[in-house]
Design an enzyme around this catalytic site. Structure first.
Site, PDB file in Angstrom:
ATOM      1  N   SER A 439      68.300 -25.529 113.013  1.00 57.48           N
ATOM      2  CA  SER A 439      68.546 -24.086 113.058  1.00 57.48           C
ATOM      3  C   SER A 439      67.332 -23.317 113.540  1.00 57.48           C
ATOM      4  O   SER A 439      67.466 -22.152 113.892  1.00 57.48           O
ATOM      5  CB  SER A 439      68.985 -23.521 111.704  1.00 57.48           C
ATOM      6  OG  SER A 439      68.878 -24.428 110.681  1.00 57.48           O
ATOM      7  N   HIS A 460      74.556 -26.304 117.313  1.00 59.80           N
ATOM      8  CA  HIS A 460      74.229 -25.654 116.047  1.00 59.80           C
ATOM      9  C   HIS A 460      75.495 -25.203 115.332  1.00 59.80           C
ATOM     10  O   HIS A 460      76.179 -24.287 115.776  1.00 59.80           O
ATOM     11  CB  HIS A 460      73.302 -24.455 116.345  1.00 59.80           C
ATOM     12  CG  HIS A 460      72.864 -23.709 115.137  1.00 59.80           C
ATOM     13  ND1 HIS A 460      72.633 -22.356 115.119  1.00 59.80           N
ATOM     14  CD2 HIS A 460      72.597 -24.131 113.879  1.00 59.80           C
ATOM     15  CE1 HIS A 460      72.258 -21.983 113.918  1.00 59.80           C
ATOM     16  NE2 HIS A 460      72.227 -23.036 113.148  1.00 59.80           N
ATOM     17  N   GLU A 472      77.158 -22.875 118.177  1.00 56.79           N
ATOM     18  CA  GLU A 472      76.205 -22.362 119.162  1.00 56.79           C
ATOM     19  C   GLU A 472      75.618 -23.569 119.888  1.00 56.79           C
ATOM     20  O   GLU A 472      75.015 -24.441 119.256  1.00 56.79           O
ATOM     21  CB  GLU A 472      75.129 -21.609 118.378  1.00 56.79           C
ATOM     22  CG  GLU A 472      74.273 -20.688 119.156  1.00 56.79           C
ATOM     23  CD  GLU A 472      73.357 -19.863 118.222  1.00 56.79           C
ATOM     24  OE1 GLU A 472      73.148 -20.243 117.051  1.00 56.79           O
ATOM     25  OE2 GLU A 472      72.834 -18.844 118.684  1.00 56.79           O
ATOM     26  N   ASN A 510      71.024 -16.596 114.460  1.00 58.32           N
ATOM     27  CA  ASN A 510      69.994 -16.407 113.431  1.00 58.32           C
ATOM     28  C   ASN A 510      68.973 -15.359 113.852  1.00 58.32           C
ATOM     29  O   ASN A 510      68.431 -14.638 113.026  1.00 58.32           O
ATOM     30  CB  ASN A 510      69.294 -17.732 113.117  1.00 58.32           C
ATOM     31  CG  ASN A 510      70.190 -18.648 112.292  1.00 58.32           C
ATOM     32  OD1 ASN A 510      71.137 -18.183 111.668  1.00 58.32           O
ATOM     33  ND2 ASN A 510      69.901 -19.936 112.302  1.00 58.32           N
TER      34      ASN A 510
HETATM   35  P1  NAD Z   1      70.430 -31.749 103.764  1.00 58.83           P
HETATM   36  O1  NAD Z   1      69.125 -31.822 103.089  1.00 58.83           O
HETATM   37  O2  NAD Z   1      71.634 -31.396 102.962  1.00 58.83           O
HETATM   38  O3  NAD Z   1      70.747 -33.132 104.480  1.00 58.83           O
HETATM   39  C1  NAD Z   1      69.833 -33.838 105.249  1.00 58.83           C
HETATM   40  C2  NAD Z   1      70.215 -35.305 105.169  1.00 58.83           C
HETATM   41  O4  NAD Z   1      69.433 -36.025 106.113  1.00 58.83           O
HETATM   42  C3  NAD Z   1      69.956 -35.936 103.809  1.00 58.83           C
HETATM   43  O5  NAD Z   1      71.117 -36.594 103.366  1.00 58.83           O
HETATM   44  C4  NAD Z   1      68.849 -36.933 104.089  1.00 58.83           C
HETATM   45  O6  NAD Z   1      68.913 -38.088 103.268  1.00 58.83           O
HETATM   46  C5  NAD Z   1      69.087 -37.265 105.550  1.00 58.83           C
HETATM   47  N1  NAD Z   1      67.917 -37.795 106.216  1.00 58.83           N
HETATM   48  C6  NAD Z   1      66.642 -37.367 106.148  1.00 58.83           C
HETATM   49  N2  NAD Z   1      65.853 -38.144 106.918  1.00 58.83           N
HETATM   50  C7  NAD Z   1      66.639 -39.066 107.494  1.00 58.83           C
HETATM   51  C8  NAD Z   1      66.408 -40.150 108.383  1.00 58.83           C
HETATM   52  N3  NAD Z   1      65.190 -40.421 108.827  1.00 58.83           N
HETATM   53  N4  NAD Z   1      67.454 -40.909 108.763  1.00 58.83           N
HETATM   54  C9  NAD Z   1      68.695 -40.648 108.299  1.00 58.83           C
HETATM   55  N5  NAD Z   1      68.963 -39.636 107.436  1.00 58.83           N
HETATM   56  C10 NAD Z   1      67.956 -38.858 107.050  1.00 58.83           C
HETATM   57  O7  NAD Z   1      70.233 -30.734 104.981  1.00 58.83           O
HETATM   58  P2  NAD Z   1      71.323 -29.850 105.758  1.00 58.83           P
HETATM   59  O8  NAD Z   1      71.424 -28.532 105.101  1.00 58.83           O
HETATM   60  O9  NAD Z   1      72.531 -30.662 105.975  1.00 58.83           O
HETATM   61  O10 NAD Z   1      70.581 -29.588 107.152  1.00 58.83           O
HETATM   62  C11 NAD Z   1      70.460 -30.576 108.127  1.00 58.83           C
HETATM   63  C12 NAD Z   1      70.039 -29.950 109.434  1.00 58.83           C
HETATM   64  O11 NAD Z   1      70.967 -28.945 109.796  1.00 58.83           O
HETATM   65  C13 NAD Z   1      68.688 -29.261 109.425  1.00 58.83           C
HETATM   66  O12 NAD Z   1      68.092 -29.419 110.673  1.00 58.83           O
HETATM   67  C14 NAD Z   1      69.046 -27.797 109.203  1.00 58.83           C
HETATM   68  O13 NAD Z   1      68.074 -26.911 109.715  1.00 58.83           O
HETATM   69  C15 NAD Z   1      70.307 -27.710 110.002  1.00 58.83           C
HETATM   70  N6  NAD Z   1      71.224 -26.616 109.633  1.00 58.83           N
HETATM   71  C16 NAD Z   1      71.433 -26.320 108.335  1.00 58.83           C
HETATM   72  C17 NAD Z   1      72.298 -25.297 108.001  1.00 58.83           C
HETATM   73  C18 NAD Z   1      72.559 -24.954 106.568  1.00 58.83           C
HETATM   74  O14 NAD Z   1      73.137 -23.887 106.304  1.00 58.83           O
HETATM   75  N7  NAD Z   1      72.216 -25.800 105.622  1.00 58.83           N
HETATM   76  C19 NAD Z   1      72.959 -24.592 109.007  1.00 58.83           C
HETATM   77  C20 NAD Z   1      72.750 -24.954 110.343  1.00 58.83           C
HETATM   78  C21 NAD Z   1      71.865 -25.975 110.635  1.00 58.83           C
END
Ligand code: NAD
Length: 728
Positions: A439, A460, A472, A510
């Site tokens: 994000s 995104h 996006e 964002n």
């Molecule tokens: P989260 O913490 O819920 O999930 C991340 C997952 O990635 C975890 O299950 C973790 O174990 C796994 N992980 C970490 N390192 C890893 C690796 N090396 N290999 C495999 N798996 C691995 O996070 P999230 O909220 O799902 O966000 C994930 C991505 O999406 C981020 O880049 C975040 O910026 C983006 N994002 C989040 C949102 C939101 O609202 N949460 C919205 C849009 C984008």
């Protein structure tokens, strides 16, 4: 080419079959109405015809009115557009009323039964036409959707649907269908009284019915008709209308002209005879069509949303890039949601996480989602097994072999993301597109870890993935057309709406929503009543006030973003006053909804109970600003950022800017989006307001050059960027 066909069978039943050439779904055009009218005249005049069945040659009945026609009707109505629209609408009423009266005389004698036979979906005019018939038969097709969704695009059912449904069901029972645009499958539509029968073969059943119909007089054409649930001046009707008025104003905050006009048409129509009620409906419908808000909503939420979904910005000449096997890395909140929507779309998914437990947890999200669907009657155990069967949860990157798209959704950490990209590359072949769901991190920077930056792209999603309609797509400096087409084709497969933007801090959505939140927080620091901030936002049509929004997304995320932005911008960082409030809240342990404490207080069940009194820490200013001043600050904080995004080439198409704003962060949908809103108030007025805001509140409100130029030319955004609305 004809849109309706006419045939009379040996039993004397005339069948009028709707079959618009070259379209998979029937939509009503002006030509269609004229043809329908002529066929009805023919059937009523032909002595050998005993009854009429109106049906469709397609798998569905109709998707509604061609809204392009309505937009054109207004634009072409000359010097007196209101009269042109009113007369056009009354002409439609005349055709439908002719069907309803079907040749009966004033004493309700004579006439020919006319039945509608719906093979599938019947929406908008596709239900208003059947409602004018004497009986409605629908096929037992659980996929069919039946209803009147007009309110969702800023209008209301204006071809008699409003007046007929209220008289058929009563105002209370009709309310969810008219005011919320609720859609039902045929069985539920029958149970609610929208249609009359659900049968295996609706055409056969309708033919049999018209040959033996006992009576075709509508209740409202009978003497002594009483409206179900009571007319307004009856004890029960009084309760209904007072309640409905409060409900509509509570939900719409008075900013949606269509909901108010609908309620007026229903109330006033309920006091007069049916034909007068139709005239009243037509007047209110014209009133809504004349309102710039409805035009802007139709343009963004119907015409341009559909254009984007159909690939308006897809690179031409790239063959179909539909995804067959998808890899998702990171089975957290976002990864689990992406796996779910892809599996639902029939795509094979490999879901990878660091531990088998984490991967399984991500897959279990689909399981519990499908279980909830089964409990609500929306899914079946077979569907669940099929969907879950498409998702493999694993720690083994080699399972990605053969994937044609891999989306990474691991922690927001450039180092981890780079390592994941390298591991993915080792497992897939040289044609696989790699995408990141980041994000905040620039796509161009993350692409450095890729062997083939041309095949690296940002996709995104918004949270929760299964609910949010916008995706996006972000092009890095080196991203190629094939990767863009891949991302767009994938978004089409999962039935979401895409926008394509260029790479810049926070991309588009964002980038615009953060200044909105910040402006709200800044005002709290200035001593403006938090309730004034929140209510001002809602009264201008934002779904959530800025303080509620930051509580939902979490205060610590806000702190994290602020720290990263400050580090990137150094001395130019403009939001110190915001951080004072935000960091203070975080220090108090008030991290938002998840902590049960933020700008708001929450009860044990997590329900918001009110704004936190401790915000008095910022002494309340003796002079509180006008509501409009707060609203201008909140709206322009977002809108100017959208203009800057266009100016800088992050956005290349204002249609995407408008559609993306409404679907991505709920920007005042009544306005049609930030660019439509600027066009509505006029660029000149926008510049004047912003110059004034900038003088009093700082340079963040200074009008961007592009806005000044458009104002100087006395032009508009849609005028400047032409038909396609694309920037050069
Ligand atoms: P989260 O913490 O819920 O999930 C991340 C997952 O990635 C975890 O299950 C973790 O174990 C796994 N992980 C970490 N390192 C890893 C690796 N090396 N290999 C495999 N798996 C691995 O996070 P999230 O909220 O799902 O966000 C994930 C991505 O999406 C981020 O880049 C975040 O910026 C983006 N994002 C989040 C949102 C939101 O609202 N949460 C919205 C849009 C984008």
């Amino acid at each position: 080419m004809a849109e309706f066909h006419y045939a009379v069978d040996a039993d004397g039943v005339a069948t009028i079959t709707w079959d618009v050439p070259g379209r998979s779904m029937n939509v009503m055009s002006l030509q269609g109405f004229q043809e329908l009218d002529a066929h009805i005249d023919a059937a009523l005049a032909d002595m050998t015809v005993k009854g009429v069945v109106i049906t469709s040659a397609k798998k569905d009945f109709a998707g509604g009115m061609d809204l392009n026609v309505i937009a054109r009707m207004r634009d072409e109505a000359g010097d007196d557009p209101a009269r042109g629209l009113f007369e056009g609408v009354m002409a439609m009423h005349a055709v439908l009323r002719k069907i309803e009266r079907a040749g009966m005389d004033e004493r309700n004698k004579g006439g020919k039964p006319i039945a509608a036979a719906l093979p599938g979906t019947a929406l908008g005019i596709g239900l208003e036409l059947p409602l004018a018939c004497h009986r409605i038969f629908a096929a037992d097709n659980p996929k069919a959707k039946i209803g009147l969704p007009e309110i969702m695009v800023g209008i209301f059912p204006g071809a008699g649907g409003t007046t007929r449904l209220v008289r058929k069901l009563g105002a209370m029972a009709a309310a969810p269908f008219l005011l919320e645009g609720k859609l039902s499958d045929p069985k539920k539509a029958k149970a609610a009284g929208l249609i009359d029968e659900v049968v295996e073969d609706p055409v056969a059943a309708a033919k049999a019915w018209v040959l033996s119909a006992p009576s075709i007089v509508k209740p409202w054409d009978e003497k002594g008709y009483k409206m179900p649930g009571g007319a307004p001046y009856s004890p029960s009707g009084f309760m209904t209308f007072v309640g409905a008025s409060a409900m509509v104003n509570g939900k719409t905050k008075g900013v949606y002209p269509a909901a108010k006009a609908l309620l007026n048409a229903v109330y006033e129509g309920a006091l007069v005879p049916f034909d007068t009620a139709l005239r009243i409906e037509a007047r209110w419908f014209t009133h809504v069509l004349m309102n710039p808000s409805s035009g802007a909503m139709i343009r963004s939420l119907f015409i341009n949303k559909e254009a984007l979904e159909k690939g308006a910005v897809r690179p031409a000449d790239i063959p179909d890039q539909s995804v067959r096997k998808l890899g998702v890395i990171g089975a957290g909140m976002m990864g689990a949601g992406i796996a779910l929507v892809a599996a639902q779309a029939g795509i094979e998914v490999v879901l990878v996480d660091q531990s088998q437990e984490a991967a399984d947890k991500g897959r279990a999200y689909t399981e519990s989602y499908m279980d909830k669907g089964i409990a609500r009657g929306k899914a079946t155990p077979d569907k669940k097994a099929e969907t879950l069967g498409r998702i493999t949860a694993t720690t083994d990157y080699s399972s990605l072999s053969g994937a044609d798209l891999v989306i990474e959704a691991v922690f927001e950490d450039p180092g981890i993301k780079a390592e994941v990209t390298k591991r993915v590359q080792a497992a897939v072949d040289g044609t696989c597109t790699i995408a990141t769901n980041t994000s905040t991190l620039p796509i161009g920077d993350l692409a450095r870890a890729a062997d083939r930056p041309v095949d690296f792209i940002g996709i995104h999603f918004f949270s929760p993935v299964e609910k949010m309609a916008l995706v996006e797509i972000i092009k890095g400096r080196e991203t190629g057309d094939r990767a863009v087409a891949k991302a767009l084709d994938f978004v089409r497969q999962i039935r979401k709406t895409p926008i394509v933007v260029n790479d810049a801090r926070f991309f588009y959505a964002n980038r615009c929503i953060i200044p909105y939140i910040n402006e709200g927080i800044r005002m709290v620091g200035e001593g403006i009543a938090p309730a004034l901030v929140e209510n001002a936002a809602k009264l201008v049509g934002m779904p959530l006030g800025p303080l509620q929004l930051v509580d939902e997304t979490s205060i610590d995320l806000g702190v994290k973003i602020a720290r990263a932005t400050r580090a990137a911008m150094g001395a130019a960082y403009p939001d110190g006053a915001v951080d004072d409030v935000l960091f203070w809240l975080a220090d108090q342990g008030r991290l938002g909804r998840k902590a049960g404490a933020g700008f708001y207080t929450y009860d044990a069940a997590g329900k918001r109970t009110g704004l936190w009194e401790g915000l008095d820490h910022y002494p309340r200013a003796a002079d509180q600003p006008e509501l409009s001043e707060v609203q201008h600050r909140l709206l322009f904080a977002q809108v100017l950022e959208a203009v800057r995004a266009l100016e800088e080439g992050v956005l290349t198409d204002i249609r995407e800017g408008d559609v993306g704003a409404i679907l991505g962060w709920g920007f005042a949908p009544w306005s049609g989006g930030p660019f439509s809103w600027l066009d509505m108030i006029g660029a000149g007025r926008a510049v004047a307001i912003c110059d004034d805001l900038a003088a009093r509140h700082g340079p963040r409100f200074a009008p961007p050059d592009l806005l000044r130029e458009i104002a100087a030319r006395d032009d508009s955004f849609y005028g400047s960027f032409g038909q396609s609305a694309r920037a050069a």
